[in-house]
Each structure stands twice: as structure tokens, then as C-alpha cells.
Design an enzyme around this catalytic site. Structure first.
Site, PDB file in Angstrom:
ATOM      1  N   LYS A 208       0.830  -1.208   0.000  1.00  0.00           N
ATOM      2  CA  LYS A 208       0.000   0.000   0.000  1.00  0.00           C
ATOM      3  C   LYS A 208       0.864   1.257   0.000  1.00  0.00           C
ATOM      4  CE  LYS A 208      -3.836   2.221   2.393  1.00  0.00           C
ATOM      5  NZ  LYS A 208      -4.750   2.176   3.562  1.00  0.00           N
ATOM      6  N   LYS A 477      -7.474   5.257   4.032  1.00  0.00           N
ATOM      7  CA  LYS A 477      -7.925   3.870   3.942  1.00  0.00           C
ATOM      8  C   LYS A 477      -8.757   3.612   2.693  1.00  0.00           C
ATOM      9  CE  LYS A 477      -6.338   2.912   8.116  1.00  0.00           C
ATOM     10  NZ  LYS A 477      -5.130   2.077   8.306  1.00  0.00           N
TER      11      LYS A 477
END
Length: 589
Positions: A208, A477
Site C-alpha cells: 500500500k 484507507k
């Protein structure tokens, strides 16, 4: 006249997992049930059936029917141990307790045998690493098997004392020590970023941390820029430490080559690799230590609570202590608000050695969007992190209350390195287990045993919370979060995002983008340029919606394209307190 028992046997009971294979109707009497293992009958009453399933005789008779039945009986014991008072299901005789202990030992033995087989499928360093990882997993698994009550007794939970949650405003007003270079404190610090996660939830491959979030900069780029700026500005030597997982390590190390000439030392270590266990047999689903083929879903990184053991095992903990480092600042790599704060650092360093705070958790005021976040409580005279998964169902609404529990954990933590070493050497860290159930792609139900880094707060001396501004909690997120940090709400300088002084209100808007925006690639295609959001309060977008260049959004804006419809917001449009629905397309002639 004696009371006649009226309850009749129900065949649907036979499908209950812990009764399968042995519960039968009793011939000639519909009010009684029969155990095929024990050749015994009893009243067809649920409480009586459960009591029988936990008798020493029944558990002995169930053993030949394999680990699955043994496990179901074991899980039944764990469930009934937590049964309500007065139910009669929570108490066991000494003989039962003794037998439960034998069962636990048998499950532990079976697990150890399977783990040894897995280690035997590898050679050299791979086998050594796995052996080290499995030592930690065995401790976690053995802890999981212990028959205990609920992880928290709600009656013991209290608000933390006033002096245990300190105000950042008060700390910052003390200022920095006069005449002492900032490098003195900074040279005692290392920054640790939790870098074990993949970008799959945002539709990206690989770590990520390599997703571009602002001006072509990735999370990792911004972290390096922040620390390099500190080192250059204050002539300091703050290293960056990345805790990778087996999912992210290889890709991350390739990317780190581009930072070779930056003024920041970068270290990496891997968190452990633990086996997922079958929910029924409580044994690993892996057949070897491989990560591909049938074992592609057999392994997992066991949560960020693993940082203590894996940091210690890597040798980096001892190395940093030898270099004079005293504290680490730990945060999630996707929290763009988690930057080194000199006021907090100096507050820690300035304490007398015998009163030195070993653990600081940054907390911030809870809003309705944060009701599920973990909070700090006072429990048995110690600060304790309380997560929603630990809360009894009857008290979940109370836990979510913004009035009783006013703060939540940002997962920005300042932790003493010597204290970590002491607790690891003494095996004295107490971390609650999170048993995380998962269903794999093929439908197999498994359990992941995890821990959380903040749960260790109760093991450290003089631990405190610091109530920090909301700006220090800026996680990315989802694509909705990404839109916020890419917009003109924030300015970027030396790797740090700060809210624009042009925004009148210092709170961030509430943004909710629909499923068409979930994947970063799709999200980017739907914006020709990021809208002006300086005066935005709330944005909801649902369905097939695109935005042209130089769009301005103000107040509350809701855009909903129903199924089969499409809405194109034209270039230069200004939407203020508007609801847009239906079908809107403006085409070039």
C-alpha cells in the site's frame, strides 16, 4: 404428584456442530435423547444435552473420532465457560478441569507436530526463520487454548484518571528547552512505520505504501521526505525503520534503492509469518512453507502487535540501543498526520530517569465517525486499550458513546527501546489475542490469531496518553480519504500535509464516494482534475459519476446517478448545497 417432563426431542439438534455424529433420539421415549458414543440417555433438554457433551466420560469417548470432534468439544467448553451465571453451564468439576487440561495438551501437541512437519519442508535460513516465527505462534496458540472468562470485566472499566491523559496544548506551551540543540533529542529517536499491508482494498497490487497520494508522491516518498527534512534542518540522525511483511518485503526493498542518496538511513525487518488454522480442526491449512499454489492463502502477518517480538528477533532493537537511540515513534504508514513532534519527544526526554514514561499513546477526540475506534480506560490500576471486539454485546452502545468514552487511539505511539528489550527478555508483554475469523476464496473457514501494538500499554511503566489535535490523525484507507488529501484542503511541504489557511473551518469535510470509485484506477479516471473543496462540508457521490476540470464544491453536495443513468459534472461547474440526480451528460457538439 411428580412433574412430567414435556420437552420433545428435535431432529434439528443433530445438525449443531458440537452434537453431530453422536446425538440421537431415544427409542420409545420422545422426551429423552441418546448419546451414540456413551450409550447413555438423558432428558431431551438443551441444557442437559450440553452438560452431557462436557462430561469427562463423553470427552474420553469422543477422542477416537478425531481432532475435529475433539476441537468442537474444546470450543464448547470455551463457550460454556463464559455462560451466564445461574445457567449451570459455566462450572466444571475438578475432574472436568483436569480432563480439559489433557485435551489442551493434546491439541498443543498436535499443533507442534504439524509445525515441525512444515519446518521440515524447508532448508537453511528459511527453516531457521520459520522455526523462530513458530516459537511465537506456539505461545499465541497455547494462550488461545486457555479456558478463561471474557477478556474484560465490564464492572472494572473506568475512565482513566485526569493526569493519565495529558493535553498536547499544555505540553506544547512549555516550549522547547532553551540553549539545547534539537538534534540532542532527535538523535535519541528512530521512526518506525508499519508497512505490512497491501493495497488490495483500494484495487492496487503490491504494498500500500507505494500508492501515489499527492503530487506523484507515495506514502513511502512522504515518510522519507519528512525524516530527511528533520535530519537536514537540525543536523540530526533519525533513521527510518520499516516493519514489512512477507507480502510487502520484496517489493519494498526494490523501491528503497531510489533513496540511496537521501539523508536518511533506512532499515527494514519482517514481522512474523503465521499459519492460518482450520476453524474445525485447529490445525494449520498449509502443506509446506511455500507461498504459492495451494498455500497461497495459508499464511498471514499476525497484526502489528507482533512488532515487539519481530523487532527484538531481527537484531535491530539491540543495534539501535547500541547507537544511543532511546525511543521509537511508531505509526501506520498510511497515516499522513503522523509526523515527528518535537514537543512530545522533548516531554519524554525531559523526565527524570526513574520516572521516565515508557509508553505514550496519542489519542484524539472522538466524533461519530470514530465510534468503533479503541479507547483508553483504567483497568486494575493500569491504563488499558479497550477495543470494540472485547466489549460484551450488552455494552457496545455504551462503548460507542461519545460522552462516556471521549477519545480514541490514533495508533501513533512513542515507546522506550530499553523497556521493549526488558519486557521481551522477560517474556513479560501481555497482549490480548484477537481471534479473527476468515472465509477463504474456496469457502474454507479459518482463524487468524492476531495482536495489536497498543494493547501492550499496560505492560509498560508510567504509560500515558496525550490528547493531540485531530490533524495528527489523517489516515488514507479509502478513495474518499484519498480525495481529501489530494485536494486543495491541504498543502504539501517537506513531506508533511497541513490544512490550508484558506479553509475557514479547521475540520475536514465528510466525503463518501460510492463503489464506482473504490479502486484507485477507476477513481482517477472519474476526475479530470481534483475539485476545489475549500468550502465543502459534506460530499456524497453514488453511481456512474464523472467530474470535469476546475469543478468547485461548497456546502453539502449530493450526487446520485441511479442504475443505468450517468452524471457528468461539466468543467468549471460550481455546486453549492445542491442535490444532483437522474441523468446529466453534456457532450461536445
Amino acid at each position: 404428584m411428580s412433574k412430567v417432563y414435556q420437552q420433545k426431542y428435535r431432529t434439528e439438534w443433530e445438525s449443531v456442530a458440537e452434537f453431530k455424529g453422536w446425538l440421537k433420539p431415544f427409542d420409545g421415549d420422545g422426551s429423552r435423547a441418546y448419546c451414540a458414543y456413551c450409550k447413555a440417555d438423558f432428558y431431551a433438554k438443551m441444557s442437559d444435552i450440553k452438560k452431557h457433551s462436557l462430561t469427562k466420560k463423553h470427552l474420553e469417548k469422543a477422542k477416537p473420532y478425531g481432532p475435529k470432534q475433539l476441537t468442537l468439544s474444546m470450543m464448547a467448553i470455551k463457550v460454556n465457560h463464559n455462560a451466564p451465571e445461574g445457567s449451570g453451564l459455566g462450572k466444571a468439576s475438578n475432574g472436568m478441569t483436569e480432563f480439559q487440561e489433557k485435551m489442551r495438551k493434546q491439541l498443543e501437541s498436535s499443533m507442534h507436530t504439524e509445525l515441525d512437519k512444515l519446518v521440515g519442508t524447508a532448508q537453511g535460513n528459511d527453516a531457521k526463520v520459520a522455526q523462530k516465527d513458530f516459537e511465537g505462534f506456539k505461545r499465541l496458540f497455547n494462550q488461545f487454548l486457555q479456558v478463561k472468562g471474557p477478556s474484560v470485566d465490564w464492572a472494572k472499566i473506568h475512565r482513566p484518571p485526569e493526569d493519565s491523559i495529558q493535553s498536547y496544548e499544555v505540553i506544547s506551551t512549555h516550549g522547547l528547552p532553551a540553549g539545547v540543540p534539537e538534534s540532542v533529542a532527535l538523535n535519541k529517536l528512530a521512526v518506525v512505520k508499519l508497512n505490512g499491508g497491501l493495497g488490495t482494498s483500494m484495487g492496487c497490487k503490491g504494498p500500500k505504501s507505494i500508492i501515489s497520494v499527492r503530487s506523484e508522491n507515495t506514502f513511502l516518498d512522504l515518510a522519507v521526505q519528512q525524516i530527511e527534512h528533520l535530519n537536514k534542518t537540525y543536523n540530526a540522525d533519525v533513521p527510518l525503520v520499516l516493519m514489512n511483511s512477507f507480502n510487502t518485503d520484496e517489493d519494498t526493498k526494490k523501491i528503497l534503492q531510489k533513496y540511496t542518496h537521501h539523508r536518511v538511513k533506512i532499515h527494514t525487518f519482517n514481522q512474523s509469518r503465521y499459519p492460518r488454522i482450520n476453524k474445525e480442526s485447529l490445525l494449520p491449512i498449509a502443506t509446506n512453507l511455500g507461498l504459492t499454489g495451494e498455500n497461497a492463502e495459508a499464511w498471514y502477518p499476525p497484526g502489528h502487535g507482533d512488532i515487539y517480538a519481530s523487532f527484538h528477533n531481527s537484531g535491530l532493537l539491540d543495534q539501535l540501543i547500541a547507537e544511543g537511540k532511546e525511543y521509537i515513534f511508531v505509526s501506520n504508514i498510511d497515516n499522513l498526520g503522523a509526523t515527528v513532534d518535537l514537543h512530545i519527544l522533548n516531554h519524554l526526554i525531559a523526565q527524570p530517569a526513574d520516572k521516565r514514561c515508557e509508553f505514550v499513546m496519542e489519542v484524539t477526540d472522538k466524533t461519530r465517525a470514530d465510534v468503533k475506534g479503541g479507547t483508553l480506560t483504567q483497568y486494575d490500576g493500569k491504563l488499558r486499550l479497550l477495543e470494540i471486539a472485547q466489549v460484551p454485546k450488552a455494552h457496545v452502545d455504551e462503548f460507542k458513546s461519545v460522552t462516556k468514552f471521549k477519545i480514541f487511539n490514533t495508533n501513533n505511539l512513542w515507546i522506550s527501546l530499553p523497556a521493549i528489550k526488558r519486557l521481551q527478555d522477560q517474556h513479560a508483554l501481555d497482549l490480548e489475542i484477537i481471534a479473527n475469523p476468515k472465509t477463504l476464496d474456496g469457502g474454507l473457514n479459518v482463524i487468524q490469531l492476531e495482536t495489536a501494538v497498543g494493547a501492550a500499554i499496560k505492560s509498560f511503566d508510567n504509560a500515558i496518553g496525550i490528547n493531540v489535535p485531530r490533524s495528527r490523525f489523517l489516515p488514507v484507507k479509502t478513495s474518499s480519504d484519498l480525495l481529501l488529501v489530494m485536494s486543495n484542503l491541504y498543502s504539501l511541504e517537506a513531506g508533511s500535509l497541513t490544512m490550508s489557511p484558506k479553509r475557514e473551518f479547521r475540520t475536514t469535510p465528510h466525503v463518501k464516494l460510492g463503489s464506482s470509485f473504490t479502486k484507485v484506477q477507476d477513481y482517477l479516471k472519474r476526475f479530470e482534475s481534483i475539485p476545489d473543496m475549500l468550502e465543502l462540508d459534506h460530499l456524497t457521490v453514488s453511481g456512474d459519476v464523472t467530474f470535469g476540470k476546475q469543478v468547485t464544491l461548497k456546502g453539502t453536495v449530493i450526487i446520485i446517478a441511479n442504475h443505468g443513468d450517468r452524471i457528468d459534472i461539466p468543467a468549471g461547474a460550481m455546486l453549492e448545497n445542491k442535490i444532483v440526480s437522474g441523468n446529466l451528460r453534456i457532450l461536445d457538439h
